[in-house]
Scaffold this motif. Structure first.
Motif, PDB file in Angstrom:
ATOM      1  N   SER A 239       6.430  66.441  29.194  1.00 34.45           N
ATOM      2  CA  SER A 239       7.870  65.655  29.400  1.00 34.45           C
ATOM      3  C   SER A 239       8.181  65.851  27.820  1.00 34.45           C
ATOM      4  O   SER A 239       9.722  65.862  27.803  1.00 34.45           O
ATOM      5  CB  SER A 239       6.664  64.144  29.050  1.00 34.45           C
ATOM      6  OG  SER A 239       6.579  63.840  30.157  1.00 34.45           O
TER       7      SER A 239
ATOM      8  N   SER B 243      10.411  62.072  27.662  1.00 39.72           N
ATOM      9  CA  SER B 243      11.693  62.631  28.170  1.00 39.72           C
ATOM     10  C   SER B 243      11.930  61.861  28.947  1.00 39.72           C
ATOM     11  O   SER B 243      13.233  61.871  30.280  1.00 39.72           O
ATOM     12  CB  SER B 243      10.706  63.593  29.161  1.00 39.72           C
ATOM     13  OG  SER B 243       9.692  62.904  29.802  1.00 39.72           O
TER      14      SER B 243
ATOM     15  N   SER C 244       6.720  59.683  29.883  1.00 40.60           N
ATOM     16  CA  SER C 244       7.723  60.212  31.166  1.00 40.60           C
ATOM     17  C   SER C 244       8.367  59.191  31.122  1.00 40.60           C
ATOM     18  O   SER C 244       8.261  57.796  30.898  1.00 40.60           O
ATOM     19  CB  SER C 244       6.658  60.771  31.929  1.00 40.60           C
ATOM     20  OG  SER C 244       6.125  59.685  32.027  1.00 40.60           O
ATOM     21  N   ARG C 245       9.583  58.810  32.000  1.00 42.72           N
ATOM     22  CA  ARG C 245      10.375  58.026  33.029  1.00 42.72           C
ATOM     23  C   ARG C 245       9.353  57.143  33.067  1.00 42.72           C
ATOM     24  O   ARG C 245       9.596  55.543  33.779  1.00 42.72           O
ATOM     25  CB  ARG C 245      11.067  58.999  33.179  1.00 42.72           C
ATOM     26  CG  ARG C 245      12.356  57.369  34.326  1.00 42.72           C
ATOM     27  CD  ARG C 245      13.707  57.524  35.088  1.00 42.72           C
ATOM     28  NE  ARG C 245      14.157  56.805  35.860  1.00 42.72           N
ATOM     29  CZ  ARG C 245      14.480  56.531  36.807  1.00 42.72           C
ATOM     30  NH1 ARG C 245      12.823  57.125  37.772  1.00 42.72           N
ATOM     31  NH2 ARG C 245      14.528  55.344  37.296  1.00 42.72           N
ATOM     32  N   SER C 246       8.584  57.818  33.885  1.00 39.02           N
ATOM     33  CA  SER C 246       7.895  57.089  35.039  1.00 39.02           C
ATOM     34  C   SER C 246       6.672  55.739  33.828  1.00 39.02           C
ATOM     35  O   SER C 246       6.342  54.571  34.339  1.00 39.02           O
ATOM     36  CB  SER C 246       6.558  57.734  35.863  1.00 39.02           C
ATOM     37  OG  SER C 246       5.689  58.734  35.646  1.00 39.02           O
TER      38      SER C 246
ATOM     39  N   ALA D  93      19.409  62.508  33.572  1.00 37.93           N
ATOM     40  CA  ALA D  93      19.520  63.617  35.422  1.00 37.93           C
ATOM     41  C   ALA D  93      19.922  62.073  36.245  1.00 37.93           C
ATOM     42  O   ALA D  93      20.545  62.951  36.773  1.00 37.93           O
ATOM     43  CB  ALA D  93      18.858  64.179  35.100  1.00 37.93           C
TER      44      ALA D  93
ATOM     45  N   ASP E  20      16.598  68.884  27.138  1.00 35.15           N
ATOM     46  CA  ASP E  20      17.176  68.004  27.102  1.00 35.15           C
ATOM     47  C   ASP E  20      18.364  68.944  25.852  1.00 35.15           C
ATOM     48  O   ASP E  20      19.361  67.969  25.499  1.00 35.15           O
ATOM     49  CB  ASP E  20      17.178  67.195  27.430  1.00 35.15           C
ATOM     50  CG  ASP E  20      18.115  66.434  27.906  1.00 35.15           C
ATOM     51  OD1 ASP E  20      19.288  66.735  28.214  1.00 35.15           O
ATOM     52  OD2 ASP E  20      17.773  64.813  27.228  1.00 35.15           O
TER      53      ASP E  20
ATOM     54  N   GLU F  59      15.532  61.930  31.042  1.00 41.96           N
ATOM     55  CA  GLU F  59      15.168  62.307  33.388  1.00 41.96           C
ATOM     56  C   GLU F  59      16.590  61.124  33.519  1.00 41.96           C
ATOM     57  O   GLU F  59      17.157  61.267  34.441  1.00 41.96           O
ATOM     58  CB  GLU F  59      13.678  62.060  33.462  1.00 41.96           C
ATOM     59  CG  GLU F  59      12.860  62.644  33.074  1.00 41.96           C
ATOM     60  CD  GLU F  59      10.935  61.859  33.534  1.00 41.96           C
ATOM     61  OE1 GLU F  59      11.151  61.738  34.585  1.00 41.96           O
ATOM     62  OE2 GLU F  59      10.181  61.691  32.231  1.00 41.96           O
TER      63      GLU F  59
ATOM     64  N   HIS G 120      10.192  68.676  28.357  1.00 39.97           N
ATOM     65  CA  HIS G 120      11.417  68.488  29.139  1.00 39.97           C
ATOM     66  C   HIS G 120      12.921  67.578  27.912  1.00 39.97           C
ATOM     67  O   HIS G 120      13.461  68.224  28.490  1.00 39.97           O
ATOM     68  CB  HIS G 120      11.013  67.134  30.631  1.00 39.97           C
ATOM     69  CG  HIS G 120      12.154  66.367  31.314  1.00 39.97           C
ATOM     70  ND1 HIS G 120      11.763  66.426  32.634  1.00 39.97           N
ATOM     71  CD2 HIS G 120      13.903  67.572  31.122  1.00 39.97           C
ATOM     72  CE1 HIS G 120      13.591  66.330  33.390  1.00 39.97           C
ATOM     73  NE2 HIS G 120      14.481  66.162  32.541  1.00 39.97           N
TER      74      HIS G 120
END
Ligand SMILES: C[S@@+](CC[C@H](N)C(=O)[O-])C[C@H]1O[C@@H](n2cnc3c(N)ncnc32)[C@H](O)[C@@H]1O
Length: 228
Positions: free
Chosen positions: A108, A42, A14-16, A49, A115, A46, A111
């Protein structure tokens, strides 16, 4: 020979996780970012977005969302089983259990899959393979590579590592690579020292930086390379 999907274990973060793995500041996030070997992460979805600019490249993007989804479904149980069998090699703070880690990664990847068709149209996802990128010199400000270089040092040779990093340095004045461990061994890749040495000899500024992310035990360092 073309890439066969059954050779790939798609796995996306993920982005985090990217922010922690690469110690990305708000100023870094504002950069024009290239993510190499981005797979079903993702990060791009992310970031887009939220209005940031990320281009992702990976040979897996030649396949359709349905094909990638099917491959994720095929490999999910295998990965869960492997992590459960070696759980002492990981630090269970961000994720409390292998099950939670796999569920988070599946979120993730879902997601990413949602996209992917639009991102392909917008050329945010591009089918390219290191060590050859079709981009202009310094087309990006920051190039990232997570869980590909060094991690697969048993399958990708020293020449590939050096050529890939030099190519990322051509298209971006700053490159960050994470992690620096050889897959599942907990040992630093044997290619790290020779790659750093070769880059220094070619005039690059090379730093090992500790990052606020450690999931695989001992995997909390990134390699940062700058062209000046
Ligand atoms: C383990 S995944 C990591 C995905 C993502 N960076 C992350 O950390 O969540 C490794 C990715 O590298 C891609 N890959 C393999 N060979 C590559 C190459 N020569 N150039 C670019 N990507 C490659 C695979 O298709 C796969 O998606």
């Amino acid at each position: 020979m073309g890439l066969r999907l059954e050779q790939i274990v798609p796995w996306g973060r993920s982005r985090s996780e990217y922010i922690q793995m690469f110690d990305l500041t708000e100023a870094d996030l504002q950069d024009k970012i290239l993510d190499c070997g981005s797979g079903p992460a993702s990060f791009n979805a992310e970031m887009t977005a939220l209005g940031y600019s990320v281009t992702s490249c990976d040979p897996i993007y030649q396949f359709s969302a349905e094909q990638i989804q099917q491959r994720i479904d095929e490999t999910y149980e295998t990965i869960l089983g492997k992590v459960q069998a070696t759980r002492e090699k990981f630090i269970w703070t961000t994720f409390r259990s292998p099950q939670e880690m796999v569920q988070t990664r599946m979120t993730s990847m879902r997601h990413f899959l949602a996209d992917f068709p639009l991102g392909l149209q917008q050329e945010r996802y591009q089918t390219h393979e290191l060590p050859n990128l079709p981009f202009e010199n310094n087309q990006f400000n920051l190039a990232l590579c997570s869980h590909l270089l060094f991690l697969y040092s048993d399958q990708l040779n020293l020449e590939f590592h050096l050529a890939s990093i030099l190519e990322m340095c051509r298209v971006s004045p700053e490159v960050r690579v994470f992690p620096l461990l050889l897959n599942m061994t907990g040992e630093t890749s044997p290619f790290l020292e020779p790659v750093m040495q070769a880059l220094k000899e070619q005039g690059y500024t090379v730093n090992l930086r500790q990052v606020p992310y450690e999931f695989q035990r001992g995997g909390n360092q990134m390699l940062q390379i700058k062209t000046s």
